[in-house]
Write a protein that holds these residues in place. Structure first.
Motif, PDB file in Angstrom:
ATOM      1  N   ASP A   5      42.089  47.358  45.733  1.00  0.00           N
ATOM      2  CA  ASP A   5      43.572  47.434  46.329  1.00  0.00           C
ATOM      3  C   ASP A   5      43.558  47.460  47.915  1.00  0.00           C
ATOM      4  O   ASP A   5      44.911  47.688  48.583  1.00  0.00           O
ATOM      5  CB  ASP A   5      44.170  48.731  45.582  1.00  0.00           C
ATOM      6  N   SER A   6      42.435  47.646  48.565  1.00  0.00           N
ATOM      7  CA  SER A   6      42.397  47.180  49.933  1.00  0.00           C
ATOM      8  C   SER A   6      43.279  45.860  50.302  1.00  0.00           C
ATOM      9  O   SER A   6      43.630  45.681  51.579  1.00  0.00           O
ATOM     10  CB  SER A   6      40.964  47.010  50.538  1.00  0.00           C
ATOM     11  N   LYS A  54      37.941  49.294  38.099  1.00  0.00           N
ATOM     12  CA  LYS A  54      37.651  50.546  38.773  1.00  0.00           C
ATOM     13  C   LYS A  54      39.072  51.557  39.182  1.00  0.00           C
ATOM     14  O   LYS A  54      40.123  50.879  39.245  1.00  0.00           O
ATOM     15  CB  LYS A  54      37.282  50.122  40.426  1.00  0.00           C
TER      16      LYS A  54
HETATM   17  O1  KIV Z   1      39.816  48.647  47.599  1.00  0.00           O
HETATM   18  C1  KIV Z   1      38.764  48.590  48.006  1.00  0.00           C
HETATM   19  O2  KIV Z   1      38.418  47.708  48.685  1.00  0.00           O
HETATM   20  C2  KIV Z   1      37.833  49.617  47.715  1.00  0.00           C
HETATM   21  C3  KIV Z   1      36.542  49.495  48.307  1.00  0.00           C
HETATM   22  C4  KIV Z   1      36.713  50.049  49.682  1.00  0.00           C
HETATM   23  C5  KIV Z   1      35.474  50.398  47.492  1.00  0.00           C
HETATM   24  O3  KIV Z   1      38.177  50.598  46.911  1.00  0.00           O
END
Ligand code: KIV
Length: 272
Positions: free
Chosen positions: A55-56, A124
């Motif tokens: 979600d980054s 995740k």
């Molecule tokens: O959203 C993301 O990219 C993440 C990573 C930084 C682990 O959760």
């Protein structure tokens, strides 16, 4: 024991059992984020073990200040794009804020969409003790789950900022809860290296660190940070292996200059 071929010799997508088995073989796991087809192809050809559609994407792709506004539809869209570019890596899709907190039923349906419609191999989600029921519900539905503890960016409003998380007992309990609930791996974000090492030694599933030191079973970086696309944002835990931001700017500047000077297109670029 599951046989884990090295990424370059693997001619199939990495499976969840292979990912887990890397821990027992003490083989460091390499993960990176990706958000589209071209990025997925490049990182897959480079031989990473796992790719996260994080979600980054809210911050590095959409230009938002945090991850809170990212929607399931957006993660789904980017997951589909990435899935088309992968041959070898395990594809993990992030569950965005409020896609798994409201009810177990909604969490299963949303995670199921990332698998069925997005082509993800696993999802995740954030939270340790507080997320154990939802992790167990997804695992009961045969959806592999990667946990995420330490600094959890979706908790930004409660935490009041992006800070290193140092509450050792709580972090150990969180990791234990995630593993006991059935997650196959756990991301540990922005935690002192000593605590992350203690967690890694205390649970049977792989730990994937970001800002959590060298004692984790694997590492993950956001692709834009690794490539140096935003040189003005470089937290301590990031290492940029290229300065593509500068290179892209220089390339586009050179193109613009040549167009303005009448040098491009040249005869070899023309049809007659
Ligand atoms: O959203 C993301 O990219 C993440 C990573 C930084 C682990 O959760």
């Amino acid at each position: 024991m599951v046989n884990v071929p090295s990424p370059s010799r693997r001619n199939h997508a990495m499976t969840v059992p292979e990912f887990v088995a890397a821990k027992t073989r003490a083989e460091p796991l390499v993960m990176v984020t990706a958000y589209d087809y071209s990025q997925a192809r490049l990182v897959d050809e480079a031989g990473v073990d796992g790719v996260l559609v994080g979600d980054s994407l809210g911050m590095v792709v959409q230009g938002m200040p945090d991850v809170l506004g990212v929607t399931l539809e957006e993660v789904l869209y980017h997951t589909r794009c990435v899935a088309r570019g992968l041959k070898h890596a395990l594809l993990v899709a992030d569950m965005p804020f409020l896609s798994y907190q409201v009810s177990l039923e909604q969490a299963v349906l949303n995670a199921g969409r990332l698998i069925k419609e997005g082509g993800a191999h696993a999802v995740k989600l954030e939270g340790g003790v507080r997320s154990r029921e939802v992790i167990a519900a997804l695992v009961r539905a045969d959806i592999p789950v990667m946990g995420h503890i330490g600094l959890t960016p979706q908790s930004l409003r409660r935490l009041g900022g992006f800070r290193v998380q140092r509450a050792k007992d709580q972090l150990l309990q969180d990791a234990q809860a995630v593993a006991e609930a059935g997650a196959f791996a756990v991301v540990i974000e922005c935690v002192p290296a000593e605590i992350a090492s203690a967690i890694t030694a205390s649970i049977p599933i792989p730990t994937i660190g970001i800002g959590a030191g060298a004692g984790c079973d694997g590492q993950i970086l956001v692709l834009h940070d690794l490539l140096g696309l935003y040189p003005d944002f470089r937290p301590r835990f990031v290492k940029s292996y290229a300065e593509l931001g500068q290179q892209i700017r220089a390339a586009v500047r050179a193109y613009a200059e040549e167009v303005r000077q009448g040098l491009f297109p040249a005869p070899e670029h023309e049809f007659h």
